[in-house]
Design an enzyme around this catalytic site. Sequence first.
Site, PDB file in Angstrom:
ATOM      1  N   ASP A  41      47.935  49.845  39.778  1.00 52.51           N
ATOM      2  CA  ASP A  41      48.929  48.914  40.308  1.00 52.51           C
ATOM      3  C   ASP A  41      49.428  47.926  39.265  1.00 52.51           C
ATOM      4  OD1 ASP A  41      49.673  49.237  42.965  1.00 52.51           O
ATOM      5  OD2 ASP A  41      47.767  48.476  43.710  1.00 52.51           O
TER       6      ASP A  41
HETATM    7  C1  BGC Z   1      45.124  43.880  41.256  1.00 47.47           C
HETATM    8  C2  BGC Z   1      45.128  45.334  41.594  1.00 47.47           C
HETATM    9  C3  BGC Z   1      45.695  45.517  42.968  1.00 47.47           C
HETATM   10  C4  BGC Z   1      47.036  44.826  43.098  1.00 47.47           C
HETATM   11  C5  BGC Z   1      47.520  44.942  44.524  1.00 47.47           C
HETATM   12  C6  BGC Z   1      46.486  43.276  41.452  1.00 47.47           C
HETATM   13  O1  BGC Z   1      46.449  41.910  41.212  1.00 47.47           O
HETATM   14  O2  BGC Z   1      44.687  43.700  39.930  1.00 47.47           O
HETATM   15  O3  BGC Z   1      43.810  45.839  41.514  1.00 47.47           O
HETATM   16  O4  BGC Z   1      45.842  46.872  43.223  1.00 47.47           O
HETATM   17  O5  BGC Z   1      46.943  43.494  42.758  1.00 47.47           O
HETATM   18  O6  BGC Z   1      48.696  44.284  44.774  1.00 47.47           O
HETATM   19  C1  NOJ Z   2      43.270  48.239  43.972  1.00 50.48           C
HETATM   20  C2  NOJ Z   2      44.303  48.813  44.867  1.00 50.48           C
HETATM   21  O1  NOJ Z   2      43.932  48.651  46.211  1.00 50.48           O
HETATM   22  C3  NOJ Z   2      44.510  50.283  44.559  1.00 50.48           C
HETATM   23  O2  NOJ Z   2      45.523  50.799  45.378  1.00 50.48           O
HETATM   24  C4  NOJ Z   2      44.821  50.490  43.114  1.00 50.48           C
HETATM   25  O3  NOJ Z   2      44.906  51.874  42.861  1.00 50.48           O
HETATM   26  C5  NOJ Z   2      43.766  49.859  42.233  1.00 50.48           C
HETATM   27  N1  NOJ Z   2      43.588  48.472  42.597  1.00 50.48           N
HETATM   28  C6  NOJ Z   2      44.100  49.958  40.760  1.00 50.48           C
HETATM   29  O4  NOJ Z   2      45.147  49.125  40.414  1.00 50.48           O
END
Ligand code: BGC
Ligand code: NOJ
Length: 813
Positions: free
Chosen positions: A487
Site C-alpha cells: 500500500d
Molecule cells: C500502512 C500500510 C497500510 C496502509 C492502509 C499505511 O500507512 O503503512 O501498511 O496498508 O496505511 O491505508
Molecule cells: C496492510 C494492509 O491492510 C494490506 O492491505 C497491505 O497489503 C499491507 N499493509 C502492505 O502495505
Amino acid sequence: MQFGYFDDQNREYVITQPDTPLPWINYLGAQDYFGLISNTAGGYSFYQDARLRRLTRYRYNNVPTDMGGRYIYLRDTESGEFWSPTWMPTRSELEDYTCRHGMGYTVIASTKADIHAEIRYFVPPGQTLEIWDMTVTNKSDRVRELSAFSCIEFCLWDALDDSSNFQRNLNIGEAEVEDGVIYHKTEYRERRNHFTYFACSEPILGFETQREAFLGPYRGWENPQVVENDQTSNSLQVGWSPVGVHHMRLSLAPGEKKRIIFVLGYHENPIDEKFFPPGTQTLNKNKVRPIIDKFLKPDAVDAAFSDLEEMWDEFLEVMQVDTANPHVNRMVNIWNAYQCMVTFNLSRSASYFESGIGRGMGFRDSNQDLLGFVQMVPDRARQRILDLAATQLESGGAYHQYQPLTKRGNDAVGSNFNDDPAWMVLSTAAYLKETADCSILDALVPYENKPGTETPLLEHLERCVQYTLDNIGPHGLPLIGRADWNDCLNLNTFSATPGESFQTTTNQDGKNAESTVIAALFIMAARELAHIKRYLKKEDEAAKLEKDADAMVCTIHKYGWDGDWFLRAYDHFSEKIGSKTCAEGKIFIESQGLCTMAGVDEEMAKKALEAVRQHLATEHGVVLLDPPYTSYHLQLGEISSYPPGYKENGSVFCHTNPWVMISEAILGYGEQALDYYLRICPSNREAISEIHRCEPYVYAQTIAGKASDHFGEAKNSWLTGTAAWNYVAITQWILGIRPDYAGLRIDPCIPPSWEGFEVTRRYRGATYHIQVSNPGGVSKGIRAINVDGKPVEDATLPVFNDGEIHQVEVVMG
Ligand code: BGC
Ligand code: NOJ
C-alpha cells in the site's frame, strides 16, 4: 524474558503479571457481537461494525495506556480500601494475578486482602451479548463485608462522531433503569431501533448512568467518588456521558464464594414496537427481558460456555498436527487457527492498533484472510466471497474497502488498487479446493451493490483477470494504480502536501508505473481461473487464460528480472525499483516470493531466494527491502515516509515472510522454510518477549528491521494477513497437506532431520489420519502412500465423503 506461559492443554496463554510490555489482548465473539479485551480488562465492544455500532467507549492514544474497559471495583467496607481485581483501572498492588486468554474468552483472577476474585468474560455463541461471570471468594477467616461496583462507559454508536461531535453529543445521552437493568438508548427516540443493556444477577443498592456522578469532578477511573464513598446517587440525567454502574453489597463468611453475573448486550426492536406502553417514549423491554433473565442464571451461563468450548473444538479439529517442533504444533493446533478466525471476522478494522473507525473490510485483506479460514466454516467463507464480489466494479476493479454493517464499498477510499481483483480469484479457488462447491460460481452477484447488474460469480472472476489485461504499462507489465499489495509503494501519488493521503491522492495519469507483484498475481489468478474452467470443461477458455499467463511469464523474463533477483516495479519515469542499480531499495521481498510462487522460472527463483538469504534475512525475520530509504522520494510515496526499519520501509513485514517460506518449500528447501517460519513464529519468540513486546500467541504485522534501534520489536499485532499466510505456509507447503480441486494433496517439504509427523484433517465429509514417515531423511518427495492399507498411485487422496476416519500412511523418499 517471559510475562506468562502457554497452557496448551487448555488452549490458553496465561499472563502472570499485569504490566506486560503492551496490553496483551484477546477477542470475544465470533459473529455479529465482538469485543476486544486486554489482560487488564481494557477494551470495548461493538455490534458488527466497530465504527458504526460501537457499544462501549474506548480512548485510543490514552495515558496511561489502555484505560477504559469492563471494570469491577471491590471495596472492603471495614477498611474502606478499594481495588480492581483486573488491576486496571486502580492499579492497586495485588497478591496474585493471572489472565488466561483462551478461545473466545478471557479469565482474569487476582487476590487482594484475602479476597479472591475471578472474572470470566465471553460471548455466548449466537448471542449479541457478553457475559462477565464473577466469583468472589473470602479467603480470610473472618466475615467480610464488601461492596462491588460494575462499570462501563457507553459509546454513542458512531465511534468517529462520538469522539468528535461534542456540541451535539453532550446533549443527547439517554438511559433508563428498570429492575436493576441499565438501558443505554441515546438516539432511540428518533431513528435508531437499537439499544445496549447492562444487567446484573444481584439485587442492586443503587446505580449511576452519568459519568460525572460516578467519578466526581476532576477524577479518573482509578478513584471514582462513588466507590470511595460507597454511595451511589442513582443519576439519570440527559446528556453528558452515559455510563452503566451497578452497586451491590456482599457479605461473605470465611471461605464463602459468591457468583455474580453481569450481562452487557445489544438488542434491536422491530420499528413499530419501539416503545411500550404504546404512546409513551419508554423503551419496549418485552423482547429483551427474557434474554437478560436467561443469561443472568448460572446454568445458562455454564451451558453457553460449554457451547463456546464445543464450537472451538469443532473449528480446531479440522486440522490437528503432531510434529517434532512444539511451536509448530501449538501455533497450528491452536493460536494460528484462532488468529485466522479473528482476522477473517474483523479484517483490519478493530485492534489495539486499528481504531475501528479508519478501515472497514479490506478487499485484498479479506480475500487473503479467507485462505487461512475457509477450512473452519466454509459457509461463512462462501458468503464473504459473495459480499466482496458485490463491491466489485463493472470494470473488474474493486472498492478497496467496505463497511461491515452496510456491506457497501467505501467511497472515501475508492478503487484503483490494481492488485485487488486478482486476490478474489485466489480466494474463490481456495474455497473450491476445500469444498468442491461449484455452485458458488453460478451465484448471481451485482456490481457495486447495484440491483439489476447481477452476473454469475464466474463472470466476476473473469473480469478480475481481464482487469489486469486492460491495465498494462509500457513494458507489458501490469500498471500499479494507486498501489499493489504494498500500500505504500505509491508511484502515481507525487504528494508534496502534508497530511494528504498517500493512497488516494493521484497526481499522475497512472499510465507508466508498473508492478511485477501484480504480474505474478496475474499469473497465479489466470492459471487458477484456467483450472476452474477446465474443471467446468471449458477447455478453450482455459487454454486462452493459460496463454495469457505464459505471456506474462515471458514479460517478467524480459523486463522483470534484474540479473540476481526479480525487480519490484517501474516508477512513473520508467526507472527501476528494487534493482541493483538503485542506491536504496535495491531488493524487495514481495517479488521474490510471489514470482517464485507463480512459477515464473526455477533457475531465477533459486537465485532470487539466494539473494533473499543474503540481503534480506535477519535473525528476527526477513525484511521487506534493503537498504531502506533514508529520505523521502516524491515518486515513491509512503514507503519512503517511514524511518528506516519501520513498516514498509524495511521492517520484517511479517505478511511477506510466508511467501518466502512457500517459495523455499516449492524449491525443496525444507530446512530453510522451517527456519524462516520459526524466526517470526510468536510462540518461538516468547522467550524474548522483552524485545518482541507484542503478544507471544499471535502474529504482529511488523517486527522492526535491522535498520531500527529497536530491531526485533513487534508492532500492530492481531489484524494482519500474516495469520492466514503463515497458516497456509506451514500446513499446506511445509507439512504439505494441501487441498486441491481433485482432493487433498500430500506434498511435504520438511527439514531432513524430521523423522515424520502426523496430521488429522477433516476434509470434504471425511477425516484423514495421516502418518508421514521420513526414513531416508529427505526434505521432499514421496515414495509411497497407503490409504486404509491399500497403495494409491497419486499424491492426491481419494475423496470419501462418508463421515469415516481414513488411515493414510505416507513414506517420504
Ligand atoms: C500502512 C500500510 C497500510 C496502509 C492502509 C499505511 O500507512 O503503512 O501498511 O496498508 O496505511 O491505508
Ligand atoms: C496492510 C494492509 O491492510 C494490506 O492491505 C497491505 O497489503 C499491507 N499493509 C502492505 O502495505
